[in-house]
Scaffold this active site. Structure first.
Site, short mmCIF file in Angstrom:
data_model
loop_
_atom_site.label_atom_id
_atom_site.label_comp_id
_atom_site.label_asym_id
_atom_site.label_seq_id
_atom_site.Cartn_x
_atom_site.Cartn_y
_atom_site.Cartn_z
N LYS A 48 -15.85 -1.28 1.66
CA LYS A 48 -15.09 -1.88 0.49
C LYS A 48 -16.03 -2.41 -0.50
O LYS A 48 -16.57 -3.43 -0.21
CB LYS A 48 -14.09 -2.93 1.27
CG LYS A 48 -13.03 -2.33 2.15
CD LYS A 48 -12.29 -3.62 2.64
CE LYS A 48 -11.01 -3.12 3.61
NZ LYS A 48 -10.36 -3.96 4.09
N GLU A 101 0.87 -1.23 0.14
CA GLU A 101 -0.07 -0.10 -0.01
C GLU A 101 0.82 1.30 0.04
O GLU A 101 0.48 2.53 0.20
CB GLU A 101 -0.97 -0.11 0.99
CG GLU A 101 -2.07 -1.11 1.17
CD GLU A 101 -2.94 -1.30 2.16
OE1 GLU A 101 -3.00 -0.37 2.96
OE2 GLU A 101 -3.89 -1.93 2.08
#
Length: 429
Positions: free
Chosen positions: A338, A206
């Site tokens: 999500k 990330e």
């Protein structure tokens, strides 16, 4: 308005980890096309909608998605061709019924979501509207506070930190642009601090650093140092957020958590978090307990929920059934959203709406396996969510979302709102 879907197709492409994922294209009667790529998570909640992988070890080490692609081309396409691209709820209902399972395991959440997102994009493109305006209407105007994952641990890193994400939250600014700049400056300052201390500064999935530090608390101290050295005020302009991903260090058989090399009960772990909250400007804690440890969530929210955003991710998996339970129990005051945990655009919007109606904040989130697709940036503005989690300040699949938000802020002009600390409406600060 009725505009026919005339073609639906999918292909296998690569995500940011070099693993296959599904890209779908939806074509409308005038030739307008919408395209979308689905993300994939590394630490997944056990109640998530399931993506389908081929499991053929000779291709992509078993991670191919040709079966999901085939499901789009041979099963989903015939069902959607002729449908109205502007009826997103009906399109998504059709996809859900076509699959027929609770967790989308027949066709695959990766197949279903790619098409669901592509339909929304195609409809927006047909109208010549930006995606955020198509999904959110004229009232879509709130730019999100970014929760930036700059130090990685847990399942996102090969280091000795138990907690999965240590984030900086530049909430004390008047615009998204200023918040992003602060985040970038702190990120570069942090890199310098880690480098000078002899730590490796390679970045993880990330875009954050994964140093071997002596404890989780040391990671927080290093973040505070970086904020200050970059010229910002911790607790006023920039705050700290944690994603504990506690299911990953929970021993189900023993019913204990392993943190900093010690066994801890839910109660002891709660005390550990409370100490951190008392010492540092921590404004948000995600998944502090395992995904079935409801009692601990309820008690912790009772204790610190008036000053800290307690976020359910694995706890809820963007699922309105689990969220309803959380609302009833007052288990958290925030939910992580999500798209690929639930698998359609409509169900995602339903979860955000349910949370907001019950005075819970919603944080729109990426996954560790991302792509150049910027759908979630538009989704954050469309829902006026006020928050986005889309990684660090490096790796172009992360910065793609930040850059899209810069464009949206510019396009909205004087209408754009960056609420900063006011976005934390579920806590009293």
């Amino acid at each position: 308005m009725y505009v026919e879907i005339v073609d639906v197709r999918a292909r296998e492409v690569l995500d940011s980890r070099g693993n296959p994922t599904v890209e779908a294209e939806v074509v409308l009667e005038d030739g307008t096309m919408g395209r979308a790529i689905v993300p994939s998570g590394a630490s997944t909640g056990k109640f998530e909608a399931l993506e389908i992988r081929d499991k053929d070890k000779k291709r992509y080490l078993g991670k191919g998605v040709l079966k999901a692609v085939e499901n789009v081309n041979e099963t989903i396409a015939p069902a959607l061709i002729g449908m109205n691209a502007f009826d997103q709820p009906l399109v998504d209902k059709t996809l859900i019924e076509l699959d027929g399972t609770e967790n989308k395991s027949k066709l695959g959440a990766n197949a279903i979501l790619a098409v669901s997102m592509a339909v929304a994009r195609a409809a927006a493109n047909y109208l010549g509207l930006p995606l955020y305006k198509y999904l959110g209407g004229v009232n879509a105007k709130v730019l999100p506070v970014p929760l930036m994952n700059v130090i990685n641990g847990g399942q996102h890193a090969d280091n000795n930190l138990d907690l999965q994400e240590f984030m900086i939250v530049p909430a004390g600014f008047d615009s998204f642009r200023e918040a992003l700049r602060a985040g970038a400056e702190i990120f570069h300052t942090l890199k310098k601090i880690l480098h000078e201390a002899g730590h490796v500064t390679a970045v993880g999935d990330e875009g954050g650093f994964a140093p071997n530090l002596s404890s989780n608390e040391e990671a927080i101290k290093v973040l505070i140092e970086a904020i200050e050295k970059a010229g910002y005020k911790p607790g006023e302009e920039v705050f700290i957020a944690l994603d504990c991903a506690a299911s990953s260090f929970y021993d189900e058989e023993k019913g204990v958590y392993y943190v900093d090399g010690e066994e801890k009960s839910s109660e002891v772990l709660m005390g550990y978090y409370e100490e951190l909250v008392a010492k540092y400007p921590i404004i948000s804690i995600e998944d502090p307990f395992a995904e079935e440890d409801w009692d601990a969530f309820v008690e912790f929210t009772k204790r610190v929920g008036n000053k800290v955003q307690i976020v359910g991710d694995d706890l809820y998996v963007t699922n309105v059934k689990r969220l309803s339970k959380g609302i009833e129990l007052k288990a958290t005051n925030s939910i992580l959203i999500k798209l690929n945990q639930i698998g359609t655009v409509t169900e995602t919007l339903d979860a955000v709406e349910m949370a907001q109606k019950n005075n819970m904040t919603a944080i729109i989130s990426h996954r560790s396996g991302e792509s150049e697709d910027t759908f979630i940036a538009d989704l954050a503005v469309a829902t006026n969510a006020g928050f986005i989690k889309t990684g660090s300040l490096s790796r172009s699949e992360r910065t793609a979302k930040y850059n899209q938000l810069l464009r949206i802020e510019e396009e909205l002009g004087k209408v754009a709102e960056f609420r900063g600390l006011k976005s934390f409406y579920s806590i009293k600060r």
